[in-house]
Scaffold this active site. Structure first.
Site, short mmCIF file in Angstrom:
data_model
loop_
_atom_site.label_atom_id
_atom_site.label_comp_id
_atom_site.label_asym_id
_atom_site.label_seq_id
_atom_site.Cartn_x
_atom_site.Cartn_y
_atom_site.Cartn_z
N HIS A 1 0.85 -1.16 -0.07
CA HIS A 1 -0.25 -0.02 0.04
C HIS A 1 0.59 1.19 0.04
O HIS A 1 2.11 1.22 0.52
CB HIS A 1 -0.92 0.00 1.31
CG HIS A 1 -0.31 0.43 2.57
ND1 HIS A 1 -0.33 1.66 2.82
CD2 HIS A 1 0.15 -0.34 3.35
CE1 HIS A 1 0.49 1.73 4.06
NE2 HIS A 1 0.67 0.25 4.49
N CYS A 2 0.40 2.51 -0.45
CA CYS A 2 0.97 3.60 -0.53
C CYS A 2 0.34 4.49 0.25
O CYS A 2 -0.67 3.94 1.25
CB CYS A 2 1.26 4.21 -2.11
SG CYS A 2 -0.19 4.31 -2.78
N ALA A 3 0.32 5.87 0.28
CA ALA A 3 -0.21 6.65 0.98
C ALA A 3 -1.93 6.59 1.00
O ALA A 3 -2.51 6.86 1.97
CB ALA A 3 -0.06 8.32 0.79
#
Length: 620
Positions: free
Chosen positions: A25-27
């Protein structure tokens, strides 16, 4: 519990655990690598209220969640039984990704795990720079030194961090590749670099081959290439060595081969590539910085939509590593704040309560650099606000580019970026240019969206309420008028339930059509019965067969027995969600006791009507 429910729905619509090849996952996004994309149902997943958008790009199935993505990520991993020790197989079937798609996938997988820490480190660096310029801190103070160490540690030891994440991405032992990164930043190597940089220094060699010592602190590209080589070697040795010894000898051989190879060949070649990319970009930027600013301001959010922005992130970090500054990040400030401004324009203009709440939270998130809720939830679905945001971003980008603003530390593009653009010499025209360009983009996007960003039926103008006589029924919603015999349901069309007319709504609001009270309210919230003070019984039935939704997408604001007056909000409903679910929104407004009157007639034969205007009248 809400995260667990969202996680179960996501897991079901990506094809289950057995279809997941990898998950990071990213932001704001969950980034799935699926074994077979045909087993995923993106359209069904988009209907989940906990999901902002689903994007398939770069070989990834990306589920946009928002600020609480980490909680949903943990819930999905728990629901799927995924652990660091039991990652699913990486065998992927279906369509092969393009070379560019594979590059985006590699870059995002390597950088996203520590994106939050990297952004925090960059912000802290910027705040320290601001504190020094303002005279709040001295670079000789212990306070400054401790905070500087905290802000600089990640960037200084980039090869270790990137070694770990690259090792995981390339399918090798991440601790092995992290050790290679440690070798690149080892004090012995740094001392040798300083020694060989002196005049008349004696150059060292490895088995007779001259060594080129380079300061690899903060470098990006060398360790990624070295990690790939190490992971490839690891797989070859694991195939050939007996299981009894491979746990020790495979890492031994990989270290013994990869580290010297990195210093002799990979490192110098990758460093040359890094410097070529940095100086090549700088040459293009110097040619026409204002044009670069306009281009980046216009297209950055389009790149974000498709996940293509990850292809530029290594270039930004590489610029900081090679040049000591980066001019690309400032160009993105107007692009980001343009979308935030457009979202604020929607917030100020819309009268849709759900959209207003979503826009309010998206503005806050956007100011701090998270634009996906604004783009996917507000501006892009309404099209014109997104276009206005991009145009405003281009205008602001021209100004920022013309002033040649630079950042001196990396972080998410947000309000904190303003502290990262202050040079050591203090505030100058490059800083004021960034403030001017970003402020203009924000204001221009907000004003144009407020004026022309939404259809007339969605804007926040006051509903005109005409006070009805005792025999009048006002329109409970805005929309297109249908004769009752045109309603696509035989029960209503036949007049069996009473006379009246229907409206196909343009908005998701139902208001009171007269003075009276709520006589009945369906448990599924799709229909309401009203009784006027003069004895008129009215049934408002929102949509055809919407009882099957079992109350989903409907919100009531009254209860049985409540007194009402014209214009009071009775029900809100998600118009688009109901349409997407396949239901017709034709809404019959029926005089249930029409047999007590000699006639039920419409006030006008116009095909459209605004809520609160005269609609029906009864004759005794």
């Amino acid at each position: 519990m809400a995260y667990q429910e969202v996680a179960k729905d996501i897991l079901a619509h990506v094809g289950g655990r057995e279809n997941i090849a990898s998950l990071v996952h990213c932001a704001t996004r969950l980034r799935f690598k699926l074994k077979n994309h045909k087993n995923a149902d993106a359209e069904a997943l988009k209907k989940n209220p906990g999901v902002i958008m689903v994007v398939e790009s770069g070989g990834q199935f990306q589920v946009v969640i928002g600020n609480h993505v980490h909680d949903v990520y943990n819930a999905v991993r728990a629901a799927a039984g995924l652990t660091d020790e039991s990652e699913p197989s990486l065998q992927v079937t279906g369509e092969k990704a393009s070379i560019f798609g594979k590059l985006i996938d590699i870059v995002s997988a390597i950088f996203t795990p520590f994106l939050g820490v990297m952004a925090a480190s960059g912000i802290l660096k910027g705040v320290l720079a601001l504190a020094v310029v303002c005279g709040w801190l001295s670079t000789d103070s212990g306070t400054y030194k401790l905070w500087f160490a905290a802000s600089d540690a990640l960037f200084y030891f980039f090869p270790l961090v990137l070694g770990y994440t690259a090792g995981k991405k390339f399918g090798g032992n991440p601790f092995l590749t992290m050790a290679i990164g440690g070798a690149l930043t080892h004090p012995v190597v740094l001392q040798a670099f300083e020694a060989t940089s002196q005049v008349g220094a004696v150059h060292e060699n490895f088995l007779g081959i001259p060594i080129t010592f380079i300061n690899y602190s903060s470098s990006v590209i060398p360790i990624i290439f070295a990690a790939w080589v190490s992971c490839w070697l690891e797989k070859q040795f694991n195939k050939r060595l007996p299981s009894a010894v491979r746990n020790f000898f495979t890492p031994l051989f990989c270290l013994a081969i990869t580290v010297p190879l990195t210093f002799l060949l990979i490192g110098p070649a990758a460093t040359w590539l890094s410097q070529s990319l940095a100086h090549g970009y700088q040459a293009i930027y110097t040619f026409a910085p204002w044009l670069a600013g306009g281009f980046m301001g216009a297209v950055w959010q389009i790149c974000v939509i498709f996940g293509l922005h990850w292809g530029l992130v290594p270039l930004m970090i590489n610029n900081l590593s090679v040049l000591g500054y980066d001019t690309m990040v400032p160009l993105l400030l107007p692009a980001v704040m343009g979308q935030v401004g457009a979202t604020l324009g929607v917030l100020l203009r819309t009268r849709d309560k759900k959209l207003k709440v979503l826009a309010g939270s998206a503005v806050t998130a956007g100011i701090f650099g998270i634009t996906e809720p604004a783009v996917y939830g507000v501006t892009l679905p309404n099209r014109r606000p997104f276009i206005f945001g991009c145009v405003a971003g281009a205008v602001g980008g021209v100004i920022v580019g013309y002033c040649q603003t630079s950042v001196f530390s990396f972080g998410l593009v947000s309000v904190f970026t303003f502290s990262q653009i202050i040079p050591t010499t203090g505030v100058d025209m490059s800083v004021w240019g960034a403030i001017l360009g970003t402020g203009l983009a924000f204001t221009l996007a907000c004003v144009t969206t407020f004026i022309a960003g939404l259809p007339r039926s969605e804007v926040a103008t006051e509903t005109v309420i005409v006070q009805p006589t005792e025999n009048d029924i006002l329109a409970p919603m805005s929309g297109t008028v249908l004769a009752m015999d045109q309603v696509p349901d035989s029960t209503f069309a036949s007049g069996l339930l009473g006379e009246g007319a229907a409206i196909i709504p343009l908005t998701g609001r139902v208001i009171a059509p007269f003075h009276g009270e709520v006589a009945s309210l369906f448990q599924t919230r799709h229909a309401i019965g009203l009784l006027s003070d003069s004895g008129i019984e009215v049934l408002i039935h929102i949509g055809i067969d919407t009882v099957k939704l079992n109350g989903q997408h409907f919100t009531t604001y009254v209860k049985v027995g409540d007194k009402i007056k014209p214009g009071d909000l009775l029900i809100e409903f998600d118009r688009q969600a109901i349409l997407d679910a396949g239901y017709d929104l034709a809404t019959p407004i029926i005089i249930s006791n029409s047999d007590e009157y000699t006639a039920v007639t419409r006030f006008t034969n116009e095909l459209s009507i605004e809520s609160g205007m005269p609609f029906l009248t009864v004759s005794r």
